[in-house]
Design an enzyme around this catalytic site. Structure first.
Site, PDB file in Angstrom:
ATOM      1  N   SER A 120       0.839  -1.195   0.000  1.00 45.49           N
ATOM      2  CA  SER A 120       0.000   0.000   0.000  1.00 45.49           C
ATOM      3  C   SER A 120       0.878   1.251   0.000  1.00 45.49           C
ATOM      4  O   SER A 120       1.722   1.418  -0.874  1.00 45.49           O
ATOM      5  CB  SER A 120      -0.970  -0.037   1.192  1.00 45.49           C
ATOM      6  OG  SER A 120      -1.966   0.949   1.071  1.00 45.49           O
ATOM      7  N   GLU A 147      -1.905  -2.261  -8.173  1.00 47.93           N
ATOM      8  CA  GLU A 147      -3.128  -2.603  -7.433  1.00 47.93           C
ATOM      9  C   GLU A 147      -3.607  -1.337  -6.734  1.00 47.93           C
ATOM     10  O   GLU A 147      -2.868  -0.371  -6.598  1.00 47.93           O
ATOM     11  CB  GLU A 147      -2.860  -3.718  -6.416  1.00 47.93           C
ATOM     12  CG  GLU A 147      -1.834  -3.391  -5.333  1.00 47.93           C
ATOM     13  CD  GLU A 147      -2.378  -2.558  -4.182  1.00 47.93           C
ATOM     14  OE1 GLU A 147      -3.567  -2.712  -3.837  1.00 47.93           O
ATOM     15  OE2 GLU A 147      -1.611  -1.748  -3.633  1.00 47.93           O
ATOM     16  N   HIS A 201      -5.457  -5.257  -1.759  1.00 57.56           N
ATOM     17  CA  HIS A 201      -5.976  -4.901  -0.439  1.00 57.56           C
ATOM     18  C   HIS A 201      -7.054  -5.854   0.069  1.00 57.56           C
ATOM     19  O   HIS A 201      -7.759  -5.541   1.021  1.00 57.56           O
ATOM     20  CB  HIS A 201      -6.542  -3.476  -0.475  1.00 57.56           C
ATOM     21  CG  HIS A 201      -5.481  -2.411  -0.366  1.00 57.56           C
ATOM     22  ND1 HIS A 201      -4.584  -2.163  -1.373  1.00 57.56           N
ATOM     23  CD2 HIS A 201      -5.193  -1.547   0.630  1.00 57.56           C
ATOM     24  CE1 HIS A 201      -3.784  -1.165  -0.997  1.00 57.56           C
ATOM     25  NE2 HIS A 201      -4.130  -0.792   0.212  1.00 57.56           N
TER      26      HIS A 201
END
Length: 312
Positions: free
Chosen positions: A113, A213, A282
């Site tokens: 992330s 992503e 995620h």
């Protein structure tokens, strides 16, 4: 404990892990859950007393987050650095990291992330190969598939030497006709990497494969991020693009169908292979890969194989 290129020293029972929070902080009781999780792997935990403090947005002030990270980077008693979670804020540490010398020894560095910013900096500036994998928060809270936890343990302990992603979906003719290629795999979070454009740590994709992503991004925003990459030339020399999990936290937010159409349109407009894939992002699964590690793409088999060479 020096590294050879593109490899890492696997964990072993009894190793000590530095836990850091370069981005967001923590909810009540999380550190105890993380300590318990790592203990279940027979790993010990080391946390700076300055990991948390008063700050408007982040786990602590920029200076304190930087100092605790540098402390972990240079700590000879710990084997790896594992980020508590992502969120936002790690980008603010990069100007400070640019002022210090590269550590003598590479640490196994794990997160995803917002941690994509640190992964990219460490790989491009220090030639490290961090591991893109679940932060400790998800593992400590148990919001992760058990089989994926087992796989991650086998990778980090050097038992499993590769991770295979199957059923890749080609989105353009180039992807459909691709035979086989091997190249370094880089990437991570799309929004974080879009932020890198124009900075000193801008993602370098020439001669590489790129995996992206994200979470809770509206399709029009994703389209604009990808167009920004294209307009600044950040896809020049790119070997292949993998669009992994783009997830939504609630059904009301979910625009996956429109997003898939956005991806197909984008793929039709570029001169490199574009694939959809699952298993990184995620969600309840985020399988590991090494940033800058060798990956092999088998076109006919629709398979991506990510290697994890270890140094004993």
């Amino acid at each position: 404990m020096s590294h050879s290129s593109l490899s890492f020293h696997p964990l072993k029972p009894g190793d000590v892990i530095s836990v850091v929070a370069p981005s967001y902080g923590s909810e009540e009781g999380l550190l105890e859950k993380v300590r318990s999780f790592l203990a279940s792997w027979d790993l010990k935990i080391k946390i700076s007393c300055d990991i948390f403090g008063e700050d408007l947005l982040y786990a602590n002030s920029d200076v304190k987050r930087f100092e605790t990270l540098v402390e972990a980077l240079h700590d000879t008693t710990t084997k790896a650095i594992w980020c508590l979670q992502g969120g936002a804020g790690s980008k603010r540490l990069i100007p400070l990291l640019e002022e210090i010398q590269k550590p003598c020894f590479e640490k196994l560095f794990i997160g995803l992330s917002d941690i994509t910013a640190l992964h990219t900096f460490f790989h491009q500036k220090w030639q490290w190969t961090p591991v893109h994998a679940s932060p400790l928060r998800r593992l400590g809270l148990g919001i992760f598939e058990p089989w994926a936890i087992d796989e991650l343990k086998e990778v980090l302990f050097g038992i499993k030497k590769e991770v295979q992603f199957e059923n890749l979906a080609p989105l353009n003719t180039l992807a459909q006709n691709l035979e086989q290629m091997a190249a370094p795999l880089v990437g991570g979070n799309l929004a974080v990497l879009q932020y890198s454009l124009g900075t000193s740590w801008q993602i370098q994709t020439n001669g590489k494969m790129l995996l992206l992503e994200d979470v809770n991004e509206k399709p029009y925003r994703v389209a604009e991020y990808l167009e920004h990459f294209r307009q600044v030339g950040a896809f020049e020399g790119l070997k292949a693009l993998f669009l992994a999990d783009f997830t939504y936290d609630t059904p009301e937010q979910d625009q996956s169908a429109l997003l898939q159409a956005v991806f197909k349109k984008f793929a039709s407009e570029v001169q490199f292979s574009v694939f959809r894939m699952t298993g990184v992002g995620h969600g309840l699964i985020s399988r590991p890969f090494m940033i800058g590690g060798t990956a092999t793409l088998d076109g006919p088999e629709k398979k991506l194989i990510c290697s994890f060479p270890t140094v004993s």
